[in-house]
Design a protein around this motif. Sequence first.
Motif, mmCIF file in Angstrom:
data_model
loop_
_atom_site.group_PDB
_atom_site.id
_atom_site.type_symbol
_atom_site.label_atom_id
_atom_site.label_comp_id
_atom_site.label_asym_id
_atom_site.label_seq_id
_atom_site.Cartn_x
_atom_site.Cartn_y
_atom_site.Cartn_z
ATOM 1 N N MET A 174 0.828 -1.224 0.000
ATOM 2 C CA MET A 174 0.000 0.000 0.000
ATOM 3 C C MET A 174 0.850 1.258 0.000
ATOM 4 N N GLY A 175 2.148 1.127 -0.210
ATOM 5 C CA GLY A 175 3.049 2.279 -0.121
ATOM 6 C C GLY A 175 3.625 2.364 1.285
ATOM 7 N N GLU A 176 4.241 3.499 1.579
ATOM 8 C CA GLU A 176 4.856 3.650 2.899
ATOM 9 C C GLU A 176 3.775 3.926 3.942
ATOM 10 N N ILE A 177 3.791 3.141 5.009
ATOM 11 C CA ILE A 177 2.836 3.380 6.098
ATOM 12 C C ILE A 177 3.595 3.386 7.422
ATOM 13 N N SER A 178 2.949 3.945 8.439
ATOM 14 C CA SER A 178 3.490 3.843 9.796
ATOM 15 C C SER A 178 2.302 3.781 10.744
ATOM 16 N N MET A 179 2.608 3.489 12.007
ATOM 17 C CA MET A 179 1.547 3.434 13.012
ATOM 18 C C MET A 179 1.846 4.494 14.065
ATOM 19 N N ALA A 180 0.901 5.382 14.280
ATOM 20 C CA ALA A 180 1.071 6.435 15.290
ATOM 21 C C ALA A 180 1.073 5.804 16.683
ATOM 22 N N PRO A 181 1.582 6.513 17.696
ATOM 23 C CA PRO A 181 1.535 5.956 19.057
ATOM 24 C C PRO A 181 0.115 5.554 19.475
ATOM 25 N N SER A 182 -0.882 6.211 18.909
ATOM 26 C CA SER A 182 -2.283 5.870 19.232
ATOM 27 C C SER A 182 -2.694 4.530 18.629
ATOM 28 N N GLY A 183 -1.910 4.028 17.657
ATOM 29 C CA GLY A 183 -2.288 2.793 16.958
ATOM 30 C C GLY A 183 -2.926 3.078 15.606
ATOM 31 N N GLU A 184 -3.150 4.359 15.303
ATOM 32 C CA GLU A 184 -3.760 4.684 14.006
ATOM 33 C C GLU A 184 -2.727 4.573 12.891
ATOM 34 N N VAL A 185 -3.179 4.047 11.754
ATOM 35 C CA VAL A 185 -2.273 3.941 10.601
ATOM 36 C C VAL A 185 -2.095 5.316 9.975
ATOM 37 N N GLN A 186 -0.898 5.516 9.417
ATOM 38 C CA GLN A 186 -0.648 6.723 8.646
ATOM 39 C C GLN A 186 -0.256 6.283 7.254
ATOM 40 N N GLN A 187 -1.082 6.650 6.306
ATOM 41 C CA GLN A 187 -0.893 6.209 4.915
ATOM 42 C C GLN A 187 -1.082 7.409 4.000
ATOM 43 N N LYS A 188 -0.336 7.409 2.881
ATOM 44 C CA LYS A 188 -0.373 8.593 2.009
ATOM 45 C C LYS A 188 -1.270 8.426 0.786
ATOM 46 N N ASP A 189 -1.205 7.248 0.174
ATOM 47 C CA ASP A 189 -1.821 7.109 -1.147
ATOM 48 C C ASP A 189 -3.136 6.334 -1.098
ATOM 49 N N PHE A 190 -4.172 6.945 -1.708
ATOM 50 C CA PHE A 190 -5.468 6.271 -1.834
ATOM 51 C C PHE A 190 -5.924 6.319 -3.287
ATOM 52 N N TYR A 191 -6.877 5.478 -3.627
ATOM 53 C CA TYR A 191 -7.272 5.302 -5.035
ATOM 54 C C TYR A 191 -8.789 5.254 -5.164
ATOM 55 N N VAL A 192 -9.266 5.447 -6.397
ATOM 56 C CA VAL A 192 -10.662 5.147 -6.706
ATOM 57 C C VAL A 192 -10.657 4.232 -7.928
ATOM 58 N N SER A 193 -11.425 3.159 -7.837
ATOM 59 C CA SER A 193 -11.530 2.235 -8.964
ATOM 60 C C SER A 193 -12.984 2.056 -9.368
ATOM 61 N N LYS A 194 -13.136 1.565 -10.580
ATOM 62 C CA LYS A 194 -14.472 1.302 -11.131
ATOM 63 C C LYS A 194 -14.553 -0.195 -11.418
ATOM 64 N N ILE A 195 -15.668 -0.792 -11.092
ATOM 65 C CA ILE A 195 -15.810 -2.230 -11.390
ATOM 66 C C ILE A 195 -16.096 -2.415 -12.882
ATOM 67 N N VAL A 196 -15.290 -3.270 -13.490
ATOM 68 C CA VAL A 196 -15.507 -3.618 -14.900
ATOM 69 C C VAL A 196 -15.632 -5.139 -14.957
ATOM 70 N N MET A 197 -16.832 -5.609 -15.311
ATOM 71 C CA MET A 197 -17.075 -7.054 -15.339
ATOM 72 C C MET A 197 -16.680 -7.652 -16.681
#
Length: 392
Positions: A356-379
Motif C-alpha cells: 500500500m506504499g509507505e505506512i506507519s503506526m502512530a503511538p495511538s495505533g492509528e495507521v498513517q498512509q499517504k496514497d489512496f485510489y478510486v476504482s471502477k468495477i468492470v465485469m
Amino acid sequence: MKRIVIALALVLCAAQPALADKVATPIPIGIAVAQTSNVALFGQEQVNGAKLAEERLNAAGGVNGTKIALVFQDTAGDEAGAVNAFQNLLNRDKVVAIIGPTLSQQAFAANPIADRAKTPVVGPSNTAKGIPEIGEFVGRISAPMTQVAPNSLKQAMKIKPDLKRVAVLYAQNDAFSSSETTTFQDAIKELGLETVTVQKFQTTDTDFTTQVTAVLGANADLVVISGLAADSGNLVKQLRQLGYKGLIVGGNGLNSPNMFPVCGALCNDVLVAQAYSPGAVDKNPVNKDFAAAFEAAYKKGPAQFSAQAYAAVQVVVEALAKIEKETGKKIADFELADLRAALNKSLRTGTYLTPMGEISMAPSGEVQQKDFYVSKIVMNPDGKTGAFVLVS
Ligand code: PYR
C-alpha cells in the motif's frame, strides 16, 4: 463455600500473567479472520494475503533467521466467533500478536480481550471510527474510511458534474457500515450535494424492494452504499433490475471481487475508493513484486483485503526484527509477556514499505498512509469475474 473457593482459585490462576512462557519457535502470529459465513467473502482474501506473506517472509529468513508460523483461527462473521478465536490464540496458542478480526463490528467485541492480555492487535481491515481508541494494544494498518471514502464521491462528481441528488443506504446492524455512512453523509454536505433519502437495511437482508422503491421515488442521481459484500451485491443488483440508471458509489464493503458473482454484470461501473490498488505499481516496487507473486500463487490479481493482510504480517515481522536489532536479544529468548509489550512499542516506531506504499503506526495505533485510489468495477463477459480498474 467450597465452590466459591474453587471458583476464586480458578479466577486467580487464569488471571496470572504467563510469566513462565517463553516465545515459541517458529514465532507464532495469530490470524483471526472470517473463514466461514458471508464475511468470509473478505476473510478468504485475507487468508490468501497472509499465507503469501508467511511463505515469502520465511523464504527471506523470517525474523533474522527465525521462522514465523501463522496460527489461523476462524472468527466466522459475528462477535462471538471473534471473541472465541482471540481467546484461543491468546491462551492456547500463545501468539505474540493477533492480526484481525475482519470486521470492525467484531473488533469492538474481541479487541478489548487482547488489550487486557497486553497483546498487540493489528487490524487488517477495520475501518470504522474508534478502533485504535479501544486500547493501548490496539492498532490497525487499514486506513479509516474517514480518509478514504470521500474520494469516491469526488470521482462521481468528475464523471457527472451536474450531480446533485444523493440517496444514502447503509446496514444499520454493522458498526463499520454505520460509521462509514456518517463519513459519506458529512462529505455529501461538504461537497454541496443534497441527501434526498437515507435508507437502512440489515447485512442479512436479501430483498431490497423497499429501499430501491424509495431511491427511485426520490429521483436520486447518485446512490451511496455502506454495507458488507453479499448484502451490497444484492442491493446493487436489485437497484439495476428495478430500473435505477444513475451512478453508484460503494464503500469498503463493496471492495472485494468476491462480490462480483452476487451482482454479476450489474456490478459494472460501481465506484469504490480503495486503500490499495494492484494497478498502482509504477511508484512502488514492493507492490509490483507483491502483485506478481500473488498472481503467480493464486492466478488472479490481489484485492485490497489480501494486500492489507499481507502488509499486516509484514509489519509484525519487521517490528519483531527491530526488537532484535535494538536489544541484541533473539525473540525466542524473550518471555512472552515482555515480548508482547516490546512488540506493541516496536510496531509504533519507524515506517514500513508495503504494497500500500509507505505506512506507519502512530503511538495511538492509528495507521498513517499517504496514497489512496478510486476504482471502477468492470465485469468480464462471463458476468462472474471482473476487476477494479483504477480511475484515480
Ligand atoms: C470494517 O468492518 O471495518 C470493514 O471495513 C469491512
